[in-house]
Design an enzyme around this catalytic site. Structure first.
Site, PDB file in Angstrom:
ATOM      1  N   LYS A  33     -10.281  -1.141  10.428  1.00  0.00           N
ATOM      2  CA  LYS A  33     -10.655  -1.442   9.270  1.00  0.00           C
ATOM      3  C   LYS A  33     -10.865  -2.980  10.170  1.00  0.00           C
ATOM      4  CE  LYS A  33      -7.594  -0.012   6.315  1.00  0.00           C
ATOM      5  NZ  LYS A  33      -8.031   0.060   5.079  1.00  0.00           N
TER       6      LYS A  33
ATOM      7  N   GLN B  70      -3.964  -5.046   7.491  1.00  0.00           N
ATOM      8  CA  GLN B  70      -4.660  -5.879   6.570  1.00  0.00           C
ATOM      9  C   GLN B  70      -4.763  -7.483   7.272  1.00  0.00           C
ATOM     10  OE1 GLN B  70      -7.607  -4.873   4.579  1.00  0.00           O
ATOM     11  NE2 GLN B  70      -6.947  -3.489   3.381  1.00  0.00           N
TER      12      GLN B  70
ATOM     13  N   HIS C 210       0.973  -1.012   0.165  1.00  0.00           N
ATOM     14  CA  HIS C 210      -0.053  -0.033   0.348  1.00  0.00           C
ATOM     15  C   HIS C 210       1.151   1.000  -0.299  1.00  0.00           C
ATOM     16  CE1 HIS C 210      -3.123   3.005   1.899  1.00  0.00           C
ATOM     17  NE2 HIS C 210      -3.321   2.733   1.433  1.00  0.00           N
TER      18      HIS C 210
ATOM     19  N   ASP D  82       3.625  -4.073   7.915  1.00  0.00           N
ATOM     20  CA  ASP D  82       2.191  -3.224   7.917  1.00  0.00           C
ATOM     21  C   ASP D  82       0.649  -4.762   8.490  1.00  0.00           C
ATOM     22  OD1 ASP D  82      -0.029  -1.934   7.394  1.00  0.00           O
ATOM     23  OD2 ASP D  82       0.398  -2.198   5.003  1.00  0.00           O
TER      24      ASP D  82
ATOM     25  N   CYS E 275      -5.167   2.351  -3.971  1.00  0.00           N
ATOM     26  CA  CYS E 275      -3.719   2.527  -2.720  1.00  0.00           C
ATOM     27  C   CYS E 275      -2.000   2.086  -3.288  1.00  0.00           C
ATOM     28  CB  CYS E 275      -4.076   3.115  -2.130  1.00  0.00           C
ATOM     29  SG  CYS E 275      -5.079   4.417  -1.060  1.00  0.00           S
TER      30      CYS E 275
HETATM   31  N1  PLP Z   1      -1.634  -0.663   4.594  1.00  0.00           N
HETATM   32  C1  PLP Z   1      -2.196  -2.004   4.624  1.00  0.00           C
HETATM   33  C2  PLP Z   1      -2.180  -3.343   3.452  1.00  0.00           C
HETATM   34  C3  PLP Z   1      -3.603  -1.203   3.858  1.00  0.00           C
HETATM   35  O1  PLP Z   1      -4.554  -2.146   3.019  1.00  0.00           O
HETATM   36  C4  PLP Z   1      -4.130   0.686   4.397  1.00  0.00           C
HETATM   37  C5  PLP Z   1      -5.533   0.594   4.008  1.00  0.00           C
HETATM   38  O2  PLP Z   1      -6.382   0.760   3.082  1.00  0.00           O
HETATM   39  C6  PLP Z   1      -2.933   1.049   5.108  1.00  0.00           C
HETATM   40  C7  PLP Z   1      -1.851   0.662   5.167  1.00  0.00           C
HETATM   41  C8  PLP Z   1      -2.959   2.442   5.371  1.00  0.00           C
HETATM   42  O3  PLP Z   1      -4.572   2.217   6.660  1.00  0.00           O
HETATM   43  P1  PLP Z   1      -5.552   4.211   6.911  1.00  0.00           P
HETATM   44  O4  PLP Z   1      -5.685   4.449   5.342  1.00  0.00           O
HETATM   45  O5  PLP Z   1      -6.069   3.445   7.754  1.00  0.00           O
HETATM   46  O6  PLP Z   1      -4.015   4.757   7.271  1.00  0.00           O
END
Ligand code: PLP
Length: 428
Positions: free
Chosen positions: A245, A222, A142, A219, A385
Protein backbone atom coordinates in the site's frame (compact mmCIF):
# COMPACT_ATOMS: atom_id res chain seq x y z
CA UNK A 1 13.27 11.15 -12.77
CA UNK A 2 9.80 12.72 -12.55
CA UNK A 3 10.02 12.55 -8.76
CA UNK A 4 12.97 14.92 -8.71
CA UNK A 5 11.29 17.26 -11.14
CA UNK A 6 8.00 17.26 -9.23
CA UNK A 7 9.73 18.00 -5.97
CA UNK A 8 12.11 20.60 -7.31
CA UNK A 9 9.93 22.49 -9.76
CA UNK A 10 6.43 22.11 -8.37
CA UNK A 11 7.54 22.65 -4.78
CA UNK A 12 10.51 24.98 -4.93
CA UNK A 13 10.17 25.88 -1.26
CA UNK A 14 10.80 22.76 0.80
CA UNK A 15 9.88 24.65 3.96
CA UNK A 16 6.27 24.85 2.82
CA UNK A 17 5.09 21.26 2.85
CA UNK A 18 1.46 22.37 2.91
CA UNK A 19 1.81 23.07 -0.82
CA UNK A 20 2.06 19.43 -1.81
CA UNK A 21 3.44 18.69 -5.29
CA UNK A 22 2.38 18.03 -8.86
CA UNK A 23 0.94 14.51 -8.89
CA UNK A 24 0.49 14.56 -12.67
CA UNK A 25 4.24 15.10 -13.10
CA UNK A 26 4.96 12.04 -10.96
CA UNK A 27 3.01 9.71 -13.24
CA UNK A 28 6.01 9.35 -15.53
CA UNK A 29 7.70 7.35 -12.75
CA UNK A 30 4.90 4.74 -12.74
CA UNK A 31 5.06 2.57 -15.88
CA UNK A 32 1.57 1.11 -15.44
CA UNK A 33 0.04 4.58 -15.54
CA UNK A 34 1.31 4.96 -19.11
CA UNK A 35 -0.71 1.92 -20.19
CA UNK A 36 -3.98 3.09 -21.73
CA UNK A 37 -7.23 2.12 -20.02
CA UNK A 38 -9.70 -0.14 -21.85
CA UNK A 39 -11.38 2.84 -23.56
CA UNK A 40 -8.02 4.04 -24.84
CA UNK A 41 -7.94 7.00 -22.46
CA UNK A 42 -5.34 7.65 -19.77
CA UNK A 43 -5.93 5.29 -16.85
CA UNK A 44 -7.18 7.09 -13.75
CA UNK A 45 -6.14 4.88 -10.87
CA UNK A 46 -8.24 5.59 -7.78
CA UNK A 47 -7.82 2.32 -5.87
CA UNK A 48 -4.60 2.90 -3.97
CA UNK A 49 -6.29 2.15 -0.65
CA UNK A 50 -6.53 -1.45 -1.90
CA UNK A 51 -3.01 -1.49 -3.32
CA UNK A 52 -0.75 1.21 -4.69
CA UNK A 53 1.03 1.25 -8.03
CA UNK A 54 4.85 0.97 -8.07
CA UNK A 55 7.39 3.47 -9.37
CA UNK A 56 10.09 2.34 -11.77
CA UNK A 57 12.66 2.56 -8.95
CA UNK A 58 10.81 -0.08 -6.92
CA UNK A 59 10.34 -2.36 -9.93
CA UNK A 60 14.06 -1.97 -10.73
CA UNK A 61 15.03 -2.64 -7.11
CA UNK A 62 13.13 -5.92 -7.24
CA UNK A 63 14.92 -7.12 -10.37
CA UNK A 64 18.23 -5.69 -9.14
CA UNK A 65 17.83 -7.78 -5.98
CA UNK A 66 17.40 -10.96 -8.02
CA UNK A 67 20.06 -10.04 -10.57
CA UNK A 68 22.78 -8.93 -8.17
CA UNK A 69 22.06 -9.40 -4.49
CA UNK A 70 20.08 -12.57 -4.03
CA UNK A 71 20.89 -15.40 -1.63
CA UNK A 72 19.24 -16.66 1.51
CA UNK A 73 19.78 -14.45 4.54
CA UNK A 74 21.22 -14.99 8.02
CA UNK A 75 22.83 -18.29 7.08
CA UNK A 76 25.47 -18.14 4.41
CA UNK A 77 29.14 -17.78 5.25
CA UNK A 78 29.80 -16.32 1.83
CA UNK A 79 29.89 -12.84 0.43
CA UNK A 80 26.63 -12.93 -1.54
CA UNK A 81 24.62 -14.10 1.46
CA UNK A 82 26.27 -11.53 3.69
CA UNK A 83 25.41 -8.83 1.15
CA UNK A 84 21.78 -10.05 0.98
CA UNK A 85 21.59 -10.15 4.78
CA UNK A 86 22.96 -6.63 5.07
CA UNK A 87 20.42 -5.32 2.54
CA UNK A 88 17.57 -7.20 4.24
CA UNK A 89 18.53 -5.78 7.63
CA UNK A 90 18.99 -2.33 6.08
CA UNK A 91 15.33 -2.54 4.99
CA UNK A 92 14.41 -3.19 8.61
CA UNK A 93 16.38 -0.12 9.72
CA UNK A 94 14.67 1.97 7.06
CA UNK A 95 11.18 0.82 8.11
CA UNK A 96 12.06 1.59 11.73
CA UNK A 97 13.22 5.09 10.83
CA UNK A 98 10.23 5.69 8.54
CA UNK A 99 7.72 4.94 11.30
CA UNK A 100 9.69 6.57 14.11
CA UNK A 101 10.44 3.31 15.93
CA UNK A 102 13.04 3.62 18.70
CA UNK A 103 14.87 0.52 17.47
CA UNK A 104 14.95 -1.67 14.36
CA UNK A 105 14.91 -4.67 16.69
CA UNK A 106 11.26 -3.81 17.26
CA UNK A 107 10.36 -4.27 13.57
CA UNK A 108 9.23 -7.75 12.56
CA UNK A 109 8.86 -8.55 8.88
CA UNK A 110 5.66 -10.36 7.98
CA UNK A 111 3.68 -10.78 4.76
CA UNK A 112 1.19 -7.98 5.36
CA UNK A 113 -0.84 -6.07 7.94
CA UNK A 114 -3.22 -9.01 8.29
CA UNK A 115 -0.42 -11.35 9.30
CA UNK A 116 0.97 -8.76 11.72
CA UNK A 117 -2.37 -8.51 13.56
CA UNK A 118 -2.73 -12.28 13.60
CA UNK A 119 0.77 -12.52 15.05
CA UNK A 120 -0.21 -10.28 17.98
CA UNK A 121 -3.60 -11.97 18.46
CA UNK A 122 -1.92 -15.36 18.51
CA UNK A 123 1.34 -14.74 20.35
CA UNK A 124 0.45 -11.89 22.72
CA UNK A 125 -3.22 -12.82 22.92
CA UNK A 126 -2.88 -16.44 23.88
CA UNK A 127 -0.24 -15.61 26.48
CA UNK A 128 -2.11 -12.71 28.06
CA UNK A 129 -5.85 -12.95 27.52
CA UNK A 130 -7.97 -15.11 29.80
CA UNK A 131 -11.66 -15.98 30.17
CA UNK A 132 -13.58 -12.94 31.35
CA UNK A 133 -11.04 -10.42 30.03
CA UNK A 134 -12.24 -7.64 27.75
CA UNK A 135 -10.81 -6.75 24.32
CA UNK A 136 -12.08 -3.65 22.54
CA UNK A 137 -12.07 -3.04 18.81
CA UNK A 138 -14.28 -0.73 16.75
CA UNK A 139 -17.12 -0.89 14.26
CA UNK A 140 -14.93 0.85 11.67
CA UNK A 141 -12.23 -1.83 11.37
CA UNK A 142 -11.07 -3.71 8.33
CA UNK A 143 -11.85 -7.41 8.87
CA UNK A 144 -8.10 -7.89 9.45
CA UNK A 145 -8.45 -6.01 12.74
CA UNK A 146 -11.67 -7.67 13.72
CA UNK A 147 -11.74 -11.37 12.88
CA UNK A 148 -8.47 -12.24 14.73
CA UNK A 149 -9.96 -10.70 17.91
CA UNK A 150 -13.19 -12.63 17.43
CA UNK A 151 -11.13 -15.80 17.17
CA UNK A 152 -9.07 -14.93 20.23
CA UNK A 153 -12.22 -14.19 22.24
CA UNK A 154 -13.83 -17.44 21.10
CA UNK A 155 -10.77 -19.48 22.07
CA UNK A 156 -10.05 -17.83 25.42
CA UNK A 157 -13.54 -17.01 26.66
CA UNK A 158 -12.70 -13.30 26.64
CA UNK A 159 -15.34 -10.73 25.73
CA UNK A 160 -14.99 -8.59 22.59
CA UNK A 161 -16.79 -5.25 22.42
CA UNK A 162 -16.80 -2.56 19.75
CA UNK A 163 -16.72 1.21 19.82
CA UNK A 164 -19.64 2.33 17.67
CA UNK A 165 -19.68 5.01 14.99
CA UNK A 166 -21.28 8.43 14.80
CA UNK A 167 -23.48 9.27 11.82
CA UNK A 168 -20.57 11.07 10.17
CA UNK A 169 -18.16 8.14 10.47
CA UNK A 170 -16.15 9.00 13.60
CA UNK A 171 -15.59 6.83 16.64
CA UNK A 172 -18.20 7.56 19.31
CA UNK A 173 -16.00 8.88 22.11
CA UNK A 174 -18.66 8.37 24.80
CA UNK A 175 -18.91 4.76 23.77
CA UNK A 176 -15.12 4.48 23.89
CA UNK A 177 -15.01 5.99 27.40
CA UNK A 178 -17.75 3.62 28.56
CA UNK A 179 -15.82 0.59 27.30
CA UNK A 180 -12.47 1.78 28.65
CA UNK A 181 -14.05 2.21 32.07
CA UNK A 182 -14.46 -1.59 32.08
CA UNK A 183 -10.67 -2.02 32.03
CA UNK A 184 -9.95 -3.85 28.76
CA UNK A 185 -6.68 -5.67 28.15
CA UNK A 186 -6.33 -4.29 24.63
CA UNK A 187 -7.76 -1.62 22.36
CA UNK A 188 -7.24 -2.41 18.66
CA UNK A 189 -8.21 0.33 16.20
CA UNK A 190 -7.33 1.84 12.85
CA UNK A 191 -5.42 5.09 12.39
CA UNK A 192 -7.34 5.64 9.14
CA UNK A 193 -10.49 3.79 8.08
CA UNK A 194 -10.19 2.21 4.65
CA UNK A 195 -13.97 2.24 4.18
CA UNK A 196 -14.74 5.79 5.36
CA UNK A 197 -11.44 7.67 5.20
CA UNK A 198 -11.78 8.82 8.83
CA UNK A 199 -8.52 9.78 10.57
CA UNK A 200 -8.74 8.85 14.24
CA UNK A 201 -7.14 10.99 16.98
CA UNK A 202 -4.59 8.35 17.95
CA UNK A 203 -2.66 10.27 20.60
CA UNK A 204 -5.76 11.19 22.61
CA UNK A 205 -7.35 7.77 22.34
CA UNK A 206 -4.11 6.01 23.25
CA UNK A 207 -3.67 8.21 26.31
CA UNK A 208 -7.19 7.33 27.43
CA UNK A 209 -6.63 3.62 26.78
CA UNK A 210 -3.36 3.58 28.71
CA UNK A 211 -4.98 5.41 31.62
CA UNK A 212 -7.54 2.59 31.66
CA UNK A 213 -4.75 -0.01 31.72
CA UNK A 214 -5.16 -1.24 28.11
CA UNK A 215 -2.45 -1.84 25.55
CA UNK A 216 -3.04 -0.29 22.13
CA UNK A 217 -2.65 -1.94 18.74
CA UNK A 218 -2.81 0.54 15.89
CA UNK A 219 -3.75 -0.62 12.41
CA UNK A 220 -1.60 1.82 10.44
CA UNK A 221 -2.10 0.11 7.05
CA UNK A 222 -3.88 3.21 5.69
CA UNK A 223 -1.86 5.89 7.47
CA UNK A 224 1.83 4.98 7.10
CA UNK A 225 1.64 5.27 3.26
CA UNK A 226 -0.12 8.63 3.36
CA UNK A 227 1.03 10.83 6.25
CA UNK A 228 3.90 11.24 8.70
CA UNK A 229 3.57 8.49 11.31
CA UNK A 230 5.80 8.15 14.35
CA UNK A 231 4.87 5.23 16.57
CA UNK A 232 7.08 6.78 19.25
CA UNK A 233 5.12 10.03 19.21
CA UNK A 234 1.74 8.34 18.92
CA UNK A 235 2.56 6.31 22.03
CA UNK A 236 0.92 3.07 20.87
CA UNK A 237 2.20 -0.39 21.80
CA UNK A 238 1.87 -2.25 18.49
CA UNK A 239 1.47 -0.95 14.94
CA UNK A 240 1.05 -2.78 11.64
CA UNK A 241 1.58 -1.91 7.98
CA UNK A 242 1.66 -3.45 4.49
CA UNK A 243 4.38 -2.70 1.92
CA UNK A 244 2.09 -2.98 -1.09
CA UNK A 245 0.00 0.00 0.00
CA UNK A 246 3.06 2.30 0.20
CA UNK A 247 4.53 1.91 -3.31
CA UNK A 248 6.34 -1.27 -2.27
CA UNK A 249 5.92 -4.86 -3.41
CA UNK A 250 3.28 -7.26 -2.16
CA UNK A 251 4.37 -10.06 0.17
CA UNK A 252 6.05 -7.87 2.76
CA UNK A 253 4.67 -5.94 5.70
CA UNK A 254 5.73 -5.16 9.22
CA UNK A 255 4.71 -5.42 12.81
CA UNK A 256 6.20 -2.89 15.17
CA UNK A 257 5.95 -3.61 18.88
CA UNK A 258 7.53 -2.34 22.07
CA UNK A 259 10.64 -4.33 22.77
CA UNK A 260 9.57 -5.53 26.21
CA UNK A 261 6.25 -6.78 24.82
CA UNK A 262 7.92 -8.60 21.92
CA UNK A 263 10.55 -10.08 24.24
CA UNK A 264 7.87 -11.49 26.51
CA UNK A 265 5.75 -12.96 23.70
CA UNK A 266 6.07 -16.59 22.64
CA UNK A 267 6.72 -17.18 18.92
CA UNK A 268 3.93 -17.16 16.37
CA UNK A 269 5.28 -19.76 13.96
CA UNK A 270 8.16 -22.11 14.59
CA UNK A 271 10.86 -23.68 12.42
CA UNK A 272 14.08 -22.44 10.88
CA UNK A 273 15.57 -18.96 11.39
CA UNK A 274 13.59 -18.25 14.58
CA UNK A 275 15.74 -20.54 16.75
CA UNK A 276 19.02 -20.16 18.57
CA UNK A 277 19.57 -23.83 19.42
CA UNK A 278 17.62 -26.98 18.71
CA UNK A 279 18.12 -30.42 20.21
CA UNK A 280 15.84 -33.39 19.95
CA UNK A 281 14.60 -32.52 23.40
CA UNK A 282 13.74 -28.87 22.87
CA UNK A 283 14.43 -25.48 21.36
CA UNK A 284 15.78 -22.12 22.47
CA UNK A 285 14.22 -19.16 20.62
CA UNK A 286 16.20 -16.56 18.72
CA UNK A 287 16.12 -12.93 19.89
CA UNK A 288 13.55 -10.46 18.60
CA UNK A 289 12.74 -9.70 15.86
CA UNK A 290 14.01 -12.96 14.36
CA UNK A 291 12.07 -15.01 16.93
CA UNK A 292 8.97 -14.09 14.92
CA UNK A 293 10.43 -14.68 11.45
CA UNK A 294 10.25 -18.43 10.91
CA UNK A 295 11.42 -19.69 7.51
CA UNK A 296 12.89 -17.83 4.55
CA UNK A 297 11.53 -14.25 4.54
CA UNK A 298 10.60 -11.97 1.61
CA UNK A 299 14.20 -11.06 0.77
CA UNK A 300 13.98 -9.27 -2.57
CA UNK A 301 10.72 -7.63 -1.46
CA UNK A 302 12.46 -6.15 1.57
CA UNK A 303 15.11 -4.62 -0.71
CA UNK A 304 12.37 -3.17 -2.94
CA UNK A 305 10.57 -1.83 0.11
CA UNK A 306 13.69 0.22 0.84
CA UNK A 307 13.31 1.77 -2.64
CA UNK A 308 9.66 2.58 -1.88
CA UNK A 309 10.66 4.31 1.35
CA UNK A 310 13.37 6.21 -0.56
CA UNK A 311 10.70 7.46 -2.95
CA UNK A 312 8.29 8.55 -0.22
CA UNK A 313 11.05 10.18 1.82
CA UNK A 314 12.22 12.13 -1.22
CA UNK A 315 8.68 13.49 -1.60
CA UNK A 316 8.34 14.10 2.12
CA UNK A 317 5.43 12.63 4.05
CA UNK A 318 4.18 16.08 5.06
CA UNK A 319 3.85 16.88 1.38
CA UNK A 320 2.21 13.54 0.61
CA UNK A 321 -0.43 14.34 3.22
CA UNK A 322 -0.84 17.92 1.94
CA UNK A 323 -1.20 16.63 -1.61
CA UNK A 324 -3.89 14.10 -0.67
CA UNK A 325 -5.66 16.59 1.52
CA UNK A 326 -6.06 18.98 -1.40
CA UNK A 327 -7.32 16.15 -3.62
CA UNK A 328 -9.77 15.15 -0.90
CA UNK A 329 -11.05 18.72 -0.65
CA UNK A 330 -11.46 18.99 -4.42
CA UNK A 331 -13.12 15.56 -4.63
CA UNK A 332 -15.43 16.15 -1.70
CA UNK A 333 -16.53 19.53 -3.08
CA UNK A 334 -17.11 18.15 -6.57
CA UNK A 335 -18.98 15.01 -5.51
CA UNK A 336 -21.10 16.69 -2.86
CA UNK A 337 -22.28 19.19 -5.46
CA UNK A 338 -23.80 16.34 -7.48
CA UNK A 339 -27.44 15.61 -6.83
CA UNK A 340 -28.19 12.11 -5.56
CA UNK A 341 -24.63 11.42 -4.36
CA UNK A 342 -24.20 10.70 -0.64
CA UNK A 343 -20.70 10.87 0.83
CA UNK A 344 -19.61 8.91 3.89
CA UNK A 345 -17.25 9.92 6.66
CA UNK A 346 -16.42 13.31 8.16
CA UNK A 347 -16.49 16.41 5.93
CA UNK A 348 -13.65 18.05 7.88
CA UNK A 349 -10.42 17.61 5.84
CA UNK A 350 -8.42 17.44 9.07
CA UNK A 351 -10.31 14.27 9.94
CA UNK A 352 -10.42 12.71 6.50
CA UNK A 353 -7.67 10.99 4.49
CA UNK A 354 -7.58 10.75 0.70
CA UNK A 355 -10.42 8.22 0.52
CA UNK A 356 -13.91 9.15 -0.65
CA UNK A 357 -16.60 6.53 -0.15
CA UNK A 358 -19.97 7.29 -1.69
CA UNK A 359 -23.32 5.92 -2.77
CA UNK A 360 -25.48 7.15 -5.62
CA UNK A 361 -29.26 7.07 -5.40
CA UNK A 362 -30.72 4.32 -7.56
CA UNK A 363 -27.41 2.86 -8.82
CA UNK A 364 -25.69 -0.09 -7.16
CA UNK A 365 -22.01 0.63 -6.36
CA UNK A 366 -20.94 -2.29 -8.56
CA UNK A 367 -22.77 -0.71 -11.50
CA UNK A 368 -21.14 2.64 -10.73
CA UNK A 369 -17.71 0.98 -10.74
CA UNK A 370 -18.50 -0.79 -14.02
CA UNK A 371 -19.46 2.47 -15.71
CA UNK A 372 -16.36 4.19 -14.29
CA UNK A 373 -14.22 1.33 -15.58
CA UNK A 374 -15.66 1.83 -19.06
CA UNK A 375 -14.52 5.47 -18.71
CA UNK A 376 -10.98 4.37 -17.81
CA UNK A 377 -11.32 4.95 -14.07
CA UNK A 378 -10.38 2.25 -11.56
CA UNK A 379 -12.28 2.47 -8.27
CA UNK A 380 -13.29 -0.09 -5.69
CA UNK A 381 -16.90 -1.08 -5.06
CA UNK A 382 -18.10 -3.37 -2.33
CA UNK A 383 -17.88 -3.62 1.43
CA UNK A 384 -14.11 -2.96 1.46
CA UNK A 385 -13.57 -5.79 3.97
CA UNK A 386 -15.50 -3.71 6.48
CA UNK A 387 -18.96 -5.28 6.48
CA UNK A 388 -19.93 -3.88 9.91
CA UNK A 389 -19.50 -0.36 8.47
CA UNK A 390 -22.00 -1.20 5.72
CA UNK A 391 -24.42 -2.60 8.32
CA UNK A 392 -24.01 0.53 10.45
CA UNK A 393 -25.12 2.77 7.60
CA UNK A 394 -27.63 0.26 6.26
CA UNK A 395 -26.12 0.06 2.78
CA UNK A 396 -24.97 -3.01 0.85
CA UNK A 397 -21.76 -1.43 -0.40
CA UNK A 398 -20.10 1.83 -1.41
CA UNK A 399 -18.03 3.03 -4.32
CA UNK A 400 -14.63 4.18 -3.10
CA UNK A 401 -12.16 6.51 -4.79
CA UNK A 402 -8.79 6.65 -3.05
CA UNK A 403 -5.98 9.04 -3.92
CA UNK A 404 -2.23 8.74 -3.83
CA UNK A 405 0.87 10.60 -4.94
CA UNK A 406 0.26 10.10 -8.69
CA UNK A 407 -3.25 11.53 -8.64
CA UNK A 408 -4.01 15.14 -9.52
CA UNK A 409 -7.01 17.45 -9.95
CA UNK A 410 -7.54 16.15 -13.51
CA UNK A 411 -8.36 12.75 -11.95
CA UNK A 412 -11.04 14.38 -9.80
CA UNK A 413 -12.49 15.97 -12.95
CA UNK A 414 -12.55 12.64 -14.79
CA UNK A 415 -14.21 10.98 -11.78
CA UNK A 416 -16.87 13.67 -11.51
CA UNK A 417 -17.66 13.57 -15.23
CA UNK A 418 -17.90 9.79 -15.19
CA UNK A 419 -20.29 9.82 -12.23
CA UNK A 420 -22.47 12.25 -14.17
CA UNK A 421 -22.32 9.86 -17.13
CA UNK A 422 -23.39 6.95 -14.89
CA UNK A 423 -26.30 9.01 -13.58
CA UNK A 424 -27.40 9.87 -17.11
CA UNK A 425 -27.14 6.25 -18.18
CA UNK A 426 -29.25 4.97 -15.31
CA UNK A 427 -31.73 7.84 -15.53
CA UNK A 428 -32.49 6.93 -19.13
N1 PLP B 1 -6.16 -2.69 7.67
C1 PLP B 1 -6.64 -1.76 6.85
C2 PLP B 1 -7.16 -0.48 7.42
C3 PLP B 1 -6.68 -1.99 5.48
O1 PLP B 1 -7.17 -1.06 4.67
C4 PLP B 1 -6.19 -3.22 4.98
C5 PLP B 1 -6.24 -3.50 3.53
O2 PLP B 1 -7.00 -2.92 2.81
C6 PLP B 1 -5.67 -4.14 5.89
C7 PLP B 1 -5.67 -3.85 7.22
C8 PLP B 1 -5.14 -5.44 5.43
O3 PLP B 1 -4.04 -5.25 4.63
P1 PLP B 1 -3.39 -6.51 3.90
O4 PLP B 1 -4.44 -7.05 3.00
O5 PLP B 1 -2.24 -5.94 3.18
O6 PLP B 1 -3.01 -7.46 4.97
Amino acid sequence: MALQQAVETAVPDRRRPERGFDGAALRADFPILAEPARNGQRLVYLDSAASSQKPRSVIDALSDAYEHHYANVHRGIYQLSEDATERFEEARRRVARFIGAPSEREVVFVRNATEAINLVAFAWGRANVRAGDLIVSTEMEHHANLVPWQQLAAETGATLEYVHLTDDGRLDRDDLARLLARGPKLLAFAHVSNALGTINPVVEITRQAHAAGALVLLDAAQSVPHMPVSVGELGVDFAVLSGHKMLGPSGIGALWGRRELLDAMPPFMTGGNMIRRVTLEGTEWNEVPWKFEAGTPAIAEAMALTAAIDYLEALGMDRVRAHERSLFEAGWAALSSLEGVQLLGPADPDLHAGVISFVIDGIHPHDVATVLDSEGIAVRAGHHCAQPVMLRYDIPATTRASFYVYNAPDDVDRLTDAIRAAQRLFAG
